[in-house]
Enzyme design. Structure first.
Site, PDB file in Angstrom:
ATOM      1  CE  LYS A  76      -3.929   2.008   2.575  1.00  0.00           C
ATOM      2  NZ  LYS A  76      -4.859   1.857   3.713  1.00  0.00           N
ATOM      3  CB  SER A 151      -8.171   3.790   2.767  1.00  0.00           C
ATOM      4  OG  SER A 151      -7.351   3.118   3.705  1.00  0.00           O
ATOM      5  CB  SER A 175      -8.580   1.058   5.671  1.00  0.00           C
ATOM      6  OG  SER A 175      -9.242   2.295   5.628  1.00  0.00           O
TER       7      SER A 175
END
Lengths: 485, 475
Positions: A76, A151, A175
Site C-alpha cells: 500500500k 482505503s 480499511s
C-alpha cells in the site's frame, strides 16, 4: 499461476520450478495488461522489482531462503519505501520519494519478498471507496463500474485480480476488512501494537494498524509471521514473544463458541449479506462450532466516536504537510501564511480537508471536553463491551460491511452514508482488537460478500484457524473474476 | 498611587542529554545547519517519537532537588501550531499531567532570604531555528535544535521585583547546573527565561493584566526588560490607559519591550494527548536510585559551610554559587583547616584574578590544594598577607608549589628578632626627624617609621612584630 497460494509459490521457488525473477515478471506482465482498467497501482517499477527478485534468487541459490523468499508482494502506498515514490494517495506527496523503509517494508525485504509496486488508496487512507485518491479511483475487479472499497482498495483489487499474490494494507476504521469484503479476498487487522507503525504514514495513530491481504487465511497467517514483532522505533509496539500464526490452522473447530452480536444483524444490513453470513454460520456449526447471541450495545456509537477521534488525530498528524520541507508547495504565494493556506488548500482533497476541519474543531478550546474527551470515554465503554462478550465466546462473527460494493460515484456526495459502510468494522479499531474479513458468498449481481471475525486481544491464531477451516469447507476465497483468470 | 510588581517566571532549560528527547540525533551545539536532524527531527512522513529516558531522569533529579511532587504517571500532549521551524506542526509537551508539580526554591536577595513556590516543570521538545538574516528575501531553517529536550520550569507569580526575579533565576541556574541537568550556557540558549509581568495598586488582591516577555537569555536583560516593562505598565495605567494581555519581546539595543502578538492573535493550541507516546510511568526503584546519586544540594551545603567552616550566611551563599566553586572551596579548606581564611581568599584574590583573566573556577591555574597550602603558610606565620599575595602570583604563573616559591623568591617572613632589631635601629638612626615628630605627639610619624622598616626588610618583616619592637624602642 494466477491463483497459486503463497505456500504453493514458495514450494515452486524452492523446487526451482520457477525463479523469483520469472515469477515477478509474470505478475508484472499481468499488471501491465490489467492495471489500466483497474488502477490498483500508483507506482510500478519493473527494474526495482526485478532487482529485488534477483536478490531473492541469489538467496535461494545460496540456501539462505526463508519460507516466503522470492514470493512477490504489493505494498500500500502508505508505507515509506526507500527510493520509491510514496504518495499516500495525495497530491500533497505526489513527488515524495521516501528516503527510508517503513518497519513493515524492512521486514518483507528481510524475508526476501520483492515488491511489485505501490498500491492505490484513498487519500491519506481517508475513505471507504478509494474514490478520494489523487491518482484516480480504483475499480472493483468483479465489476469495474463498482468501487473496491477503501482505503486499501488498490491492495484489495490487485489481490482479487491476482495482480499480486498478496498485499499489505492498513486499517484505521475498516480499511483492510471492508475492501477485502468488497473484493472477495481475505484481510486481517491485527491487535493494535502487533505490527510496527514506523514508516507507515499516520492517519489516526491510536487506531492505525497494518495487516495482510491475500486470497486465503493461510496466506494471511504466513504474511502475519513476517509483519509482526516488536520495534523499538514505535513506542506503541508491543514487546512479546514471536508467534507462529500458522500453528493452529489445522485445529478442528469442535467446541468453538461464536458470539453473534445482535446489533450487527439489525436494521441497515442488506438482506443478501445477512443471508450469506447466516449461511456461513450454519457451515461453521457443521464444523463443530456453537453460537451464542451477545450484545455490543455501545458499538452503535462507534461511528460518531470514530468521527471525533480519528479526525482529531488526523488534523494533528497531517500538520507536517506544510510545503516547507518536502512534498507539494503552492507555486505562488505572497507570504508564509499564504504559502501554508494555498499549499494545503491545493495539496489536500475534499475528504481530507473535511476531516482536518472536524478534527481541529473537536480539539479546539471550549469543545474539547464535549467532543474529544467524551468520545474517549465512550471508546472505553465500547472496549468494555467486547471484554464482557469474550467471557462467553471465543470469536465474534458478523458481516464486514452492511452491503456489497456500490457504484463509483454513488456515495461520493454523501459522506455520512459513506461513513456508515464502516459501521461493523470501526468497533474493533476503537477497542484495539484484531478483526478479519473473509469471503462468504456473492450477491445477485455477482459482487462478493464478506464476513467479519473479531477476536480477543492476541487471538489472531484462533481467528485464522476459524477462517482457514471455513475456507477448507468452502471455495468463495478461491474464486477469481471472470475474464481475469 | 503606589504600585506593586507581580512576576512569574517560566524558564526553559535545555537538558544535558547526549541525544534528543524523541530521536537519536546529537544535541551538541554549533554544528552546520541540519547536520543533526534525523528523519524524526525533520518530521518525515511516517516517523515516530521514542522517549529518551535520560531526559526523564533529568526531570526526576530536578523534582527531588526542589522537593516537588513527581507524577508517577505523566503524559505527553501535542501542542498544535504552524511554524516553519516546528517540523511536525506540533510540539510534544506536557499540559494536563506534567512530570513535576510544586516544589520550592529558596535564595538570597541581598541579605534577605526569599522562598518562591514552583507551579510545575514539564518536559518538552525545543523547536528549530529560523535564520532570517542569512538569506536575502528568504528564511533559512536549521533543525539541529529541533527535538532538544527542555524542562520548562514555571514559578508561581510570587516574585515582586526585578532584583528578586534575577536572584530567583540565578538560584535556579545554579541548581540546574549543580545537579548536572543543564550546561547553563545562556549565550547558546541553554537557559532561557520568559517573564510574566503585571502591576497592581498596593493592597489590591487581584492581579493586574500580565504581559509576557519572551526569551531573555541573560540576567542583565532579565533585569532591564522587567524594569522597562514595569515602568511602561505603570505609566500606561497612570495615564489612564489599559494593559492588554500580550506577548512582547525585549530589544537589548533600545532597552525596550515591543509587542509580538496580542491576546486576539493568541493560538488555540488544540492540546491533546500524543497517541504516539505511552504515558510515562516512574517506578519507585528508579526514583530512589536517582535520589541516591544526587549530589549534596546548595542549600544543605550552605548550612554546612556555616557550621563547619564558620563562614557567614552571605559568604556561604557566594561560595555555593556553583558546584565547582563550592568543591574548590571545600578542598582548599580541608587542606589547611582554615575555612574562614580560605573563604576570604576564594572570594577575594582568587575570584578577582579569575575575573580579570576571564576564567572560571574550573580553569583556575591555582589548584585548591595549592591555595590551601598557601593559607597554611599564612596561618603558621611564615607569610604575611602581603607576601602571600606574591606567592599567589607565583602559583598563578605556574612557578611551582608554595614552599618552593617562598624559598626561591626569598619571601619568608623575617622571624629572627635580632636581625629585625638591627634593621629598626638603622631606620631610627637615619630618620631622626620622624622620631622627633613621634615624640612631639604626631601618631602619623609612627606609621611612617613602620613603613620604612617594612621597606628595609623588603616586606619580609612580620608587621605585628615590627609594631611591638618599634614601640618598645621609642619609649
Amino acid at each position: 499461476m494466477s491463483d497459486a497460494s503463497l505456500n504453493a509459490l514458495a514450494a515452486q521457488l524452492a523446487a526451482k520450478q520457477v525463479s523469483s525473477r520469472e515469477l515477478a515478471q509474470q505478475y508484472l506482465d499481468r499488471i501491465t495488461a490489467l492495471n489500466p482498467s483497474l488502477n490498483a497501482f500508483i507506482t510500478v517499477d519493473a527494474d526495482k522489482t526485478l532487482a529485488e527478485a534477483a536478490t531473492a534468487d541469489a538467496r535461494i541459490a545460496a540456501g539462505r531462503a526463508g519460507p516466503l523468499t522470492g514470493v512477490p508482494i504489493a505494498h500500500k502506498d502508505i508505507f515509506c519505501t526507500d527510493g520509491w515514490l510514496t504518495t499516500c494517495g495525495s497530491k500533497m506527496l505526489h513527488n515524495f520519494v521516501a528516503p527510508y523503509d517503513a518497519h513493515v517494508i524492512q521486514r518483507f525485504k528481510a524475508a526476501g519478498m520483492p515488491s511489485l509496486g505501490k498500491t492505490n488508496m484513498d487519500e491519506f487512507a481517508m475513505g471507504s471507496s478509494n474514490e478520494t485518491s489523487y491518482f484516480g479511483a480504483v475499480k472493483n475487479p468483479w465489476n469495474t463500474a463498482y468501487v473496491p472499497g477503501g482505503s486499501s482498495g488498490g491492495a484489495a483489487a490487485c489481490v482479487a485480480a491476482r495482480l499480486a499474490p498478496a498485499a499489505t494494507g492498513t486499517d484505521t476504521g475498516g480499511s483492510i476488512r471492508q475492501p477485502a469484503a468488497l473484493c472477495g479476498i481475505t484481510g486481517l487487522k491485527p491487535t493494535y501494537g502487533l505490527v510496527s507503525r514506523f514508516g507507515m504514514i499516520a492517519f489516526a495513530s491510536s487506531l492505525d494498524q497494518a495487516g495482510p491481504m491475500a486470497p486465503s487465511a493461510e496466506d494471511c497467517a504466513l504474511l502475519l509471521n513476517v509483519m509482526t514483532g516488536f520495534d523499538p522505533n514505535d513506542s506503541t509496539s508491543l514487546e512479546r514473544d514471536k508467534e507462529d500464526y500458522t500453528r493452529d490452522l489445522e485445529q478442528p473447530l469442535t467446541g468453538l463458541r461464536i458470539g453473534l452480536p445482535r446489533e450487527f444483524f439489525a436494521e441497515g444490513l442488506n438482506n443478501e449479506v445477512a443471508a450469506s453470513v447466516e449461511a456461513a454460520v450454519t457451515e461453521l456449526k457443521k464444523l463443530g462450532a456453537t453460537t451464542i447471541e451477545i450484545s455490543l450495545a455501545n458499538s452503535q456509537l462507534a461511528i460518531p466516536v470514530y468521527y471525533v477521534l480519528a479526525p482529531a488525530e488526523a488534523s494533528s498528524n497531517l500538520s507536517r504537510f506544510d510545503g516547507v520541507r518536502y512534498g507539494y508547495r503552492a507555486p505562488e504565494y505572497t507570504n508564509l501564511d499564504d504559502m501554508y493556506c494555498k499549499t494545503r488548500a491545493q495539496g489536500f482533497g475534499a475528504e481530507v480537508k473535511r476531516r482536518i476541519l472536524i478534527g481541529a474543531y473537536v480539539l479546539s478550546h471550549g469543545y474539547y471536553d464535549a467532543y474529544y474527551l467524551q468520545a474517549q470515554k465512550i471508546r472505553r465503554l465500547i472496549a468494555n463491551d467486547f471484554t464482557e462478550a469474550f467471557k462467553s465466546c471465543d470469536v465474534i462473527l458478523g458481516p464486514t460491511a452492511p452491503g456489497t460494493a456500490f457504484k463509483l460515484g454513488e456515495k461520493s456526495d454523501n459522506p455520512v452514508e459513506m461513513y456508515l459502510n464502516d459501521l461493523y468494522t470501526i468497533p474493533a479499531n476503537l477497542a484495539g482488537l484484531p478483526g478479519m474479513s473473509l469471503p462468504c458468498g456473492f450477491d445477485s449481481q455477482g459482487l462478493p460478500i464478506g464476513l467479519q471475525l473479531v477476536g480477543n486481544y492476541f487471538s489472531e491464531a484462533k481467528m485464522l484457524n476459524v477462517a482457514h477451516q471455513y475456507q477448507r469447507a468452502t471455495d468463495w476465497h478461491a474464486r477469481v473474476p471472470e475474464g481475469l483468470k | 498611587m503606589k504600585w506593586e510588581t507581580v512576576i512569574g517566571l517560566e524558564v526553559h532549560t535545555q537538558l544535558a542529554t547526549q541525544s534528543k528527547i524523541f530521536s537519536g540525533s546529537s544535541t551538541a551545539f554549533g554544528a552546520s545547519p541540519n547536520t543533526q536532524a534525523s528523519a524524526v527531527d525533520i518530521a518525515l512522513p511516517g516517523v515516530l517519537p521514542v522517549l529518551n529516558k535520560g531526559a526523564v531522569e533529568c526531570a526526576i533529579k530536578f523534582a527531588l532537588a526542589i522537593g516537588a511532587t513527581l507524577n508517577r504517571i505523566n503524559v505527553f500532549d501535542r501542542k498544535n501550531y504552524f511554524y516553519p521551524d516546528l517540523p511536525k506542526g506540533y510540539q510534544i509537551s506536557q499540559l494536563a499531567k506534567p512530570i513535576v508539580e510544586g516544589g520550592v526554591l529558596t535564595f538570597l536577595v541581598g541579605d534577605t532570604e526569599r522562598t518562591v513556590n514552583l507551579t510545575r516543570a514539564h518536559l518538552e521538545e525545543d523547536a528549530g531555528k529560523s535564520l532570517h538574516e542569512d538569506f536575502h528575501g528568504m528564511t533559512g531553517i536549521d533543525l539541529n535544535r529541533a527535538g532538544t529536550p527542555l524542562l520548562e520550569i514555571v514559578s508561581e507569580p510570587e516574585i515582586r521585583s526585578s532584583a528578586e526575579a534575577v536572584a530567583y533565576a540565578r538560584a535556579l541556574h545554579t541548581l540546574v547546573t549543580w545537579i548536572g541537568i543543564c550546561d547553563g550556557n545562556m549565550q547558546e540558549g541553554s537557559f532561557r527565561v520568559d517573564a510574566n509581568v503585571s502591576v497592581r495598586p498596593v493592597g489590591q488582591a487581584e492581579f493586574g493584566t500580565r504581559r509576557e516577555i519572551k526569551n531573555l537569555n541573560s540576567f542583565k536583560f532579565l533585569q532591564q526588560a522587567i524594569d522597562y516593562e514595569v515602568r511602561w505598565q505603570i505609566e500606561t495605567l497612570e495615564d489612564g490607559g489599559r494593559i492588554e494581555q500580550a506577548t512582547v519581546l525585549f530589544d537589548p539595543d533600545t532597552g525596550e519591550t515591543r509587542m509580538m502578538r496580542s491576546k486576539e492573535d493568541a493560538h488555540d493550541y488544540r492540546y491533546f494527548p500524543d497517541p504516539d507516546l505511552l504515558p510515562v510511568k516512574l517506578d519507585e526503584d528508579w526514583i530512589e536510585s536517582v535520589r541516591n546519586a544526587l549530589p549534596e544540594l546548595p542549600a544543605a551545603m550552605q548550612l554546612r559551610f556555616q557550621s563547619e567552616y564558620s563562614v557567614s550566611a552571605y559568604d556561604a551563599g557566594l561560595l555555593t554559587g556553583s558546584r565547582a566553586l563550592a568543591e574548590y572551596f571545600e578542598a582548599a579548606a580541608c587542606a589547611c583547616g582554615q575555612g574562614k581564611l580560605v573563604a576570604n581568599w576564594v572570594m577575594g584574590e582568587l575570584s578577582a584574578t579569575l575575573n580579570k583573566a576571564e576564567l572560571d573556577i574550573t580553569q583556575s591555574p591555582v589548584s585548591a590544594r595549592q591555595l590551601g597550602a598557601l593559607v597554611a603558610r599564612i596561618q603558621d606565620g611564615t607569610l604575611s598577607g602581603k607576601l602571600a599575595k606574591l606567592v599567589f602570583e607565583g602559583l598563578w604563573e605556574g612557578a611551582g608549589e608554595v614552599d618552593a616559591i617562598i624559598e626561591a623568591r626569598g619571601l619568608k617572613q623575617m622571624s629572627d628578632s635580632g636581625e629585625l632589631e638591627k634593621i629598626i635601629d638603622d631606620v631610627l638612626a637615619s630618620n631622626q626627624k620622624s622620631v622627633e615628630e613621634f615624640h612631639s605627639g604626631k601618631e602619623k610619624a609612627f606609621n611612617a617609621l613602620i613603613g620604612q622598616v617594612m621597606k628595609a626588610s623588603k616586606g619580609k618583616a612580620n608587621p605585628a612584630q615590627v609594631n611591638d619592637l618599634l614601640k618598645a624602642k621609642l619609649q
